[in-house]
Design a protein around this motif. Structure first.
Motif, PDB file in Angstrom:
ATOM      1  N   VAL B 292       1.051  -0.873  -0.102  1.00 57.70           N
ATOM      2  CA  VAL B 292       0.201  -0.134   0.234  1.00 57.70           C
ATOM      3  C   VAL B 292       0.899   1.279   0.165  1.00 57.70           C
ATOM      4  O   VAL B 292       1.949   1.055   0.983  1.00 57.70           O
ATOM      5  CB  VAL B 292      -0.799  -0.093   1.109  1.00 57.70           C
ATOM      6  N   GLY B 293       0.800   2.132  -1.213  1.00 56.94           N
ATOM      7  CA  GLY B 293       1.795   3.242  -1.223  1.00 56.94           C
ATOM      8  C   GLY B 293       0.581   4.471  -0.687  1.00 56.94           C
ATOM      9  O   GLY B 293      -0.610   4.454  -1.370  1.00 56.94           O
ATOM     10  N   SER B 294       1.298   6.220  -0.469  1.00 53.63           N
ATOM     11  CA  SER B 294      -0.035   7.164  -0.624  1.00 53.63           C
ATOM     12  C   SER B 294       1.504   8.244  -0.344  1.00 53.63           C
ATOM     13  O   SER B 294       2.265   8.303  -0.807  1.00 53.63           O
ATOM     14  CB  SER B 294      -0.529   6.920   0.986  1.00 53.63           C
ATOM     15  N   CYS B 295       0.448   9.232  -1.354  1.00 50.42           N
ATOM     16  CA  CYS B 295       1.078  10.704  -1.738  1.00 50.42           C
ATOM     17  C   CYS B 295      -0.009  10.978  -1.822  1.00 50.42           C
ATOM     18  O   CYS B 295      -1.183  10.960  -2.018  1.00 50.42           O
ATOM     19  CB  CYS B 295       1.291  10.323  -2.869  1.00 50.42           C
ATOM     20  N   ASP B 296       0.650  12.484  -2.348  1.00 55.84           N
ATOM     21  CA  ASP B 296      -0.661  13.828  -2.347  1.00 55.84           C
ATOM     22  C   ASP B 296       0.061  14.309  -3.352  1.00 55.84           C
ATOM     23  O   ASP B 296       1.048  14.923  -3.885  1.00 55.84           O
ATOM     24  CB  ASP B 296      -0.373  14.696  -0.581  1.00 55.84           C
ATOM     25  N   VAL B 297      -1.505  14.418  -4.217  1.00 56.88           N
ATOM     26  CA  VAL B 297      -0.650  15.600  -5.303  1.00 56.88           C
ATOM     27  C   VAL B 297      -1.063  17.013  -5.423  1.00 56.88           C
ATOM     28  O   VAL B 297      -0.329  17.648  -6.234  1.00 56.88           O
ATOM     29  CB  VAL B 297      -1.663  15.696  -6.648  1.00 56.88           C
ATOM     30  N   ARG B 298      -1.665  17.431  -3.810  1.00 58.53           N
ATOM     31  CA  ARG B 298      -1.546  19.275  -4.178  1.00 58.53           C
ATOM     32  C   ARG B 298      -2.351  19.971  -4.575  1.00 58.53           C
ATOM     33  O   ARG B 298      -1.655  20.824  -4.569  1.00 58.53           O
ATOM     34  CB  ARG B 298       0.129  19.309  -3.426  1.00 58.53           C
ATOM     35  N   PHE B 299      -2.950  19.342  -5.327  1.00 64.75           N
ATOM     36  CA  PHE B 299      -4.216  20.321  -5.275  1.00 64.75           C
ATOM     37  C   PHE B 299      -5.936  19.782  -5.530  1.00 64.75           C
ATOM     38  O   PHE B 299      -5.725  18.645  -5.219  1.00 64.75           O
ATOM     39  CB  PHE B 299      -4.236  21.365  -6.905  1.00 64.75           C
ATOM     40  N   SER B 300      -6.433  20.471  -5.092  1.00 66.78           N
ATOM     41  CA  SER B 300      -8.209  19.696  -5.505  1.00 66.78           C
ATOM     42  C   SER B 300      -8.110  19.181  -6.709  1.00 66.78           C
ATOM     43  O   SER B 300      -7.856  19.283  -7.964  1.00 66.78           O
ATOM     44  CB  SER B 300      -9.093  20.351  -4.787  1.00 66.78           C
ATOM     45  N   ILE B 301      -8.820  17.788  -6.311  1.00 62.80           N
ATOM     46  CA  ILE B 301      -9.301  17.157  -7.947  1.00 62.80           C
ATOM     47  C   ILE B 301     -11.604  17.174  -7.786  1.00 62.80           C
ATOM     48  O   ILE B 301     -11.513  17.005  -6.846  1.00 62.80           O
ATOM     49  CB  ILE B 301      -9.392  15.989  -7.534  1.00 62.80           C
ATOM     50  N   ARG B 302     -11.550  17.785  -9.088  1.00 63.18           N
ATOM     51  CA  ARG B 302     -12.916  17.327  -9.878  1.00 63.18           C
ATOM     52  C   ARG B 302     -13.315  16.212  -9.254  1.00 63.18           C
ATOM     53  O   ARG B 302     -13.108  15.642 -10.548  1.00 63.18           O
ATOM     54  CB  ARG B 302     -13.353  18.253  -9.929  1.00 63.18           C
TER      55      ARG B 302
END
Lengths: 317, 371
Positions: B292-302
């Protein structure tokens, strides 16, 4: 004679009796829910009250019918099977329900795999929960399926048009929002009756019933309540759009509902400078929607009241 | 220990797998074993070596290594997995394992590896490895905090003991080689500089002997056993922080590790505990079942837009779960995408699948960026 569908306000005394006495009200949640389903940013209070009444009435009646059926079966609790049985007539809605159950199972399976504590918990409690809801539904439908139509639903991969329309509407709604509004919208979308299970139970006054629904049945009821609200909003939006007559356009009734809505709202706000209120769904829209839904259309419509066991047309099934 | 017969030193480590021999049991080959002992005799003990807990080498690291396929050791070690079944675990020296009982031996092993690398013909790759520990703080992606932590973990130890690149004996590298790609993998940062972090690894291993769970529960520390509730012993160790479910059939599930090597190391430790309790435990068929991996793209997603355009892959029921469930077909990974921009990837058997999945989804997410 079509008393029930005509006006929810004048319907069965049971509902009005309950509504005056009940202290539990979902008005606030319903307001957010209707916004997330396509209504204006701030739905009118009268509309919300009306919607709550409609949903409440329909659910109570649904519960009563389910109780009758489980009595027929000789069971002591209302279980999901009774509700599925009631829904057998409308395949599309049944399929939507089954898909919902399936997604629920799938989601718990995935989320469980991510958190190791969840994984342990699941192993400890015996991992027989995977797909239990879907399997259960499948088994039951297997047992009542005479013609094989119901089971065919599981393999069926048709697009659910109603759901498609809802998705498109939501997409259009969110396209023009900025990020703060969108965050609020997302929060509203996450509201559901299942999150407030105990309040939901009180609202339906389950404790005063002789035969009570079990846990899975309550889950399905919460889903059906949400579906009812969604259906009401869908139909009310259609009605509202119908009420606006575009002079000179002979085919306005034939164009897709979502397209027209978009067109109308853009025009009306730009040209007429209409106040924000008109965006919100009015109680008259709701009443008209319920009336039309209850009406049978077709060659035998004048004679159909005899067919109905009980006059209420359930929006959710 | 028998002194080794005169033998030409064999170049063992050809590729730089900078981590402790936490992998397979020792070579079945008698020669190599005594060769090890030869080195151990020659080496001095390092006092304060801090064992690296996570692989220093990961596909994210931007340096090139080329394993020498003609190395007989390579072929030997590629068969190591299959030979494991024939090996006897109890006779194998687990001194490589960095648990408290065998600290000195492990240190010697590290020194030995250092010596090996000096013989290594590929000094080039080692030297390219050199600047890496220092440069690692500005390593690929700003989110690779866990990776840089692991590197800093290694620094104090490495600075002392390992002059050249910390190559490890290749007999232990084959399992890692089987896990990580043999071709150098450039980091995911081509498009975005964001690298998914591994959060949890679930692995299974077969200890290949019937176990008396009651005995294990009684004698082992940090073990729970409630036969009425669940038919397995739940054991926990603190380093690496993991939990294991040990069944009476000898099968074991290990969860909670943050990298493949940690998972393997932890599984080995559990196996060692079982072994020390008197069971003839082996270490067969270690397999990573889920990552399991996780990350943050740092913008809101619609998400509404995403679910509409990728209907056949996604399902989004916000009243049920606030995230969108995206089932990617190639690689077969499930992604949970949230409005805030956080992405969780699960269902991978290999680290590369997670990176690949994120590379695939990132441009799609950018298309649905919300303001």
């Amino acid at each position: 004679m079509n008393n029930t569908a005509a006006s929810p306000m004048s319907t069965a005394t049971s509902s009005s009796g309950r509504s005056t006495g009940k202290s539990v009200s979902f008005a606030a949640e319903l307001q957010s829910m209707m916004f997330s389903l396509g209504d204006a940013r701030r739905p009118l209070h009268e509309t919300v009250v009306l919607v709550e009444d409609v949903v409440h009435t329909q659910l109570i009646n649904l519960l009563q019918q389910a109780a009758e059926i489980s009595q027929l079966r000789g069971a002591r609790v209302i279980s999901a099977e009774d509700l599925l049985f009631l829904m057998r007539k409308d395949k599309k809605k049944l399929r939507r329900l089954i898909k919902y159950l399936f997604i629920r199972d799938y989601k718990s399976k995935i989320v469980k795999g991510i958190d190791e504590d969840d994984l342990l918990e699941d192993k400890l409690s015996g991992s027989s929960n995977t797909n239990k809801r879907q399997k259960f539904a499948q088994d039951f439908l297997n047992s009542i399926d005479q013609t094989g139509e119901l089971l065919a639903m599981f393999e069926d991969d048709e697009i659910d048009e109603v759901k498609q329309e809802r998705m498109e509407r939501a997409e259009r709604q969110t396209r023009i929002m900025d990020s703060a509004q969108y965050a609020e919208f997302c929060e509203s979308r996450q509201l559901s009756f299942s999150k407030k299970a105990s309040k939901f139970r009180d609202w339906l006054d389950c404790s005063s019933m002789e035969i009570k629904p079990n846990v899975v049945a309550m889950e399905i009821l919460a889903y059906l309540a949400y579906e009812t609200v969604a259906q009401l909003v869908d139909l009310a939006l259609l009605v509202r759009q119908d009420m606006v007559t575009k002079a000179g356009d002979p085919f306005s009734h034939a164009i897709s509902a979502t397209f027209i809505q978009y067109h109308n709202s853009a025009e009306s706000t730009a040209a007429c400078g209409v106040e924000a209120h008109s965006d919100a769904i009015q109680p008259c829209h709701i009443r008209e929607a319920v009336r039309r839904y209850g009406r049978k259309i077709g060659p035998l419509s004048p004679f159909t009241s005899a067919y109905r066991r009980n006059g209420m047309a359930f929006l959710a099934c | 220990m028998p002194s080794a017969p005169s033998r030409a030193p064999r170049p063992l480590a050809y590729w730089v797998i900078p981590q402790l021999p936490t992998a397979d049991p020792l070579p079945m080959d008698e020669e190599t074993e005594t060769y090890l002992e030869l080195y151990l005799d020659q080496c001095a003990v390092q006092d304060d070596f801090v064992p690296p807990r996570s692989p220093l080498f990961s596909p994210v690291v931007p340096y090139v290594y080329t394993p020498n396929p003609s190395n007989p050791e390579t072929t030997f070690n590629s068969h190591l997995e299959s030979k494991e079944t024939s090996g006897n675990f109890s006779s194998v020296d687990l001194s490589f394992l960095p648990d408290e009982l065998t600290q000195e031996n492990k240190d010697q092993a590290v020194i030995r590896s250092k010596h090996e690398t000096e013989e290594n013909s590929e000094t080039q790759s080692q030297q390219s490895r050199l600047p890496l520990p220092s440069g690692q703080d500005v390593g690929p992606g700003s989110d690779s905090s866990s990776l840089s932590n692991s590197r800093s973990h290694l620094h104090p130890g490495d600075a002392n003991s390992i002059q050249s690149a910390p190559a490890k004996p290749n007999c232990n590298s084959s399992p890692l080689a089987s896990i990580t790609p043999m071709t150098p993998m450039t980091p995911v940062s081509e498009c975005c500089g964001i690298v998914p972090q591994l959060q949890n690894i679930v692995s299974t291993v077969n200890l290949a002997c019937k176990l008396d769970l009651k005995k294990i529960a009684l004698h082992a520390k940090n073990a729970e056993y409630n036969p009425k509730r669940f038919a397995a012993v739940i054991m926990r160790i603190r380093e690496p922080r993991t939990t294991a479910l040990i069944f009476s059939s000898g099968k074991m599930v290990c969860t909670g590790a943050k990298s493949e090597e940690q998972s393997r190391l932890a599984a080995r430790k559990y196996a060692r505990v079982v072994q020390k309790l008197g069971f003839p435990a082996r270490f067969l068929d270690f397999k990573i079942q889920n990552m399991v991996g996780s990350c943050d793209v740092r913008f809101s997603i619609r998400l509404e837009g995403l679910v509409l355009t990728h209907q056949q892959f996604s399902s989004y029921e916000p009243e049920l779960f606030p995230g969108l469930i995206y089932r990617m077909v190639k690689p077969r990974i499930v992604l949970l995408i949230f409005v805030s921009g956080k992405v969780v990837l699960t269902g991978a058997k290999e680290r590369s699948e997670i990176y690949e999945a994120f590379e695939n989804i990132y441009p799609i997410l950018k298309g649905f960026r919300k303001a």
